[in-house]
Scaffold this active site. Structure first.
Site, PDB file in Angstrom:
ATOM      1  NE  ARG A   1     -13.499  -4.863  -5.111  1.00 37.23           N
ATOM      2  CZ  ARG A   1     -12.581  -5.098  -6.226  1.00 37.23           C
ATOM      3  NH1 ARG A   1     -12.599  -6.174  -7.148  1.00 37.23           N
ATOM      4  NH2 ARG A   1     -11.412  -4.562  -6.170  1.00 37.23           N
TER       5      ARG A   1
ATOM      6  CG  ASP B   1     -12.133  -8.219   2.710  1.00 36.43           C
ATOM      7  OD1 ASP B   1     -12.162  -8.138   1.529  1.00 36.43           O
ATOM      8  OD2 ASP B   1     -11.374  -7.724   3.622  1.00 36.43           O
TER       9      ASP B   1
ATOM     10  NE  ARG C   1     -10.477  -8.195   9.262  1.00 36.66           N
ATOM     11  CZ  ARG C   1     -10.545  -9.186   8.398  1.00 36.66           C
ATOM     12  NH1 ARG C   1     -10.876  -9.057   7.172  1.00 36.66           N
ATOM     13  NH2 ARG C   1      -9.929 -10.509   9.197  1.00 36.66           N
TER      14      ARG C   1
END
Length: 262
Positions: free
Chosen positions: A50, A52, A197
């Protein structure tokens, strides 16, 4: 029957992958609506990962169950006619009932693209992360090697991460420069929320000289997100590959990193 699909999408104008109660634009919702039209019944899809808000994919894998009989090209062409321009089905194939896009995955790979120059991007706006201060890609690569292996990545996940365990096995991490581009590629058995990230944020700080190379390991050992670095922007992040056992014969689409730079 169970059908697996390969997807690519530009996440710039989506509120992430997962369908939300608010009804905002998500990749899952767009794909389910398109497939439901082709199948002539409601379809629910399950993804390998999934992503973002703002994150892209060039090799997302999903599966769904259906009683509709369509040839592979029927699923591809039918869905793509219904999908918006920033999502595309790349391939489709029938898979065994035990196949699961998420739980059958053996590993996942993300790529993070940084445009490292004085001027901001125009053509690649929202498709790369722009860092104007010079980055030492070699130093970033060196510093990142301490993260390889099986570790508790609490410091590298968001405080809102819902994963039961913060332990992941990071198989490889490379950082390389290609002209004005710095590319980080990370391969692991799985990832935590914002993990890639946050790794990129730490390595950017090291590559720009704001932090010493040892800082990547120090952050890891703290096991405290509050002592970590910034979360790098979503713009440069791509869900790049999913690994499955050979028995499922899931297509692997080779993507040259240079294609993004043209």
């Amino acid at each position: 029957m169970r059908i697996a699909l390969g997807l690519e999408y530009n996440g710039s104008h989506f509120h992430g992958w997962q369908t939300q109660k608010s009804g905002v634009r998500t990749v899952q919702l767009a794909v389910e609506q398109a497939l439901s039209s082709v199948a002539d019944h409601e379809v629910q899809i399950y993804a390998a990962g999934r992503t973002d808000t703002g994150v892209h994919a060039d090799a997302q894998v999903v599966h769904f169950d259906t009683h509709a009989c369509r040839p592979s090209h029927g699923w591809i062409m039918g869905a793509n006619i219904k999908l918006p321009a920033d999502v595309s089905v790349l391939w489709a194939k029938e898979v065994p009932r035990e196949f699961h896009a998420r739980f059958s995955a053996r590993g996942r790979t993300y790529r993070y693209f940084i445009l490292n120059r004085m001027s901001r991007p125009a053509i690649l706006s929202r498709r790369v992360t722009w860092i104007h201060r010079p980055l030492d890609a070699g130093l970033m690569h060196q510093a990142g090697q301490v993260l390889r292996g099986r570790h508790d990545f609490t410091s590298y996940r968001t405080v809102h991460c819902q994963a039961k365990s913060p332990v992941r096995n990071l198989h490889s991490l490379t950082v390389s420069r290609h002209g004005d581009f710095v590319i980080m590629e990370v391969h692991a058995d799985g990832f935590l929320h914002h993990m890639v990230r946050n790794i990129a944020g730490v390595l950017i700080a090291i590559g720009s000289g704001e932090r010493d190379p040892d800082w990547a390991g120090e952050v890891l050992m703290h096991r405290d997100r509050r002592l970590g670095g910034m979360t790098a922007a979503a713009d440069g992040l791509y869900f790049h590959r999913v690994d499955y056992d050979a028995q499922y014969e899931i297509p692997v689409i080779a993507r040259d990193a240079g294609l993004l730079m043209v």
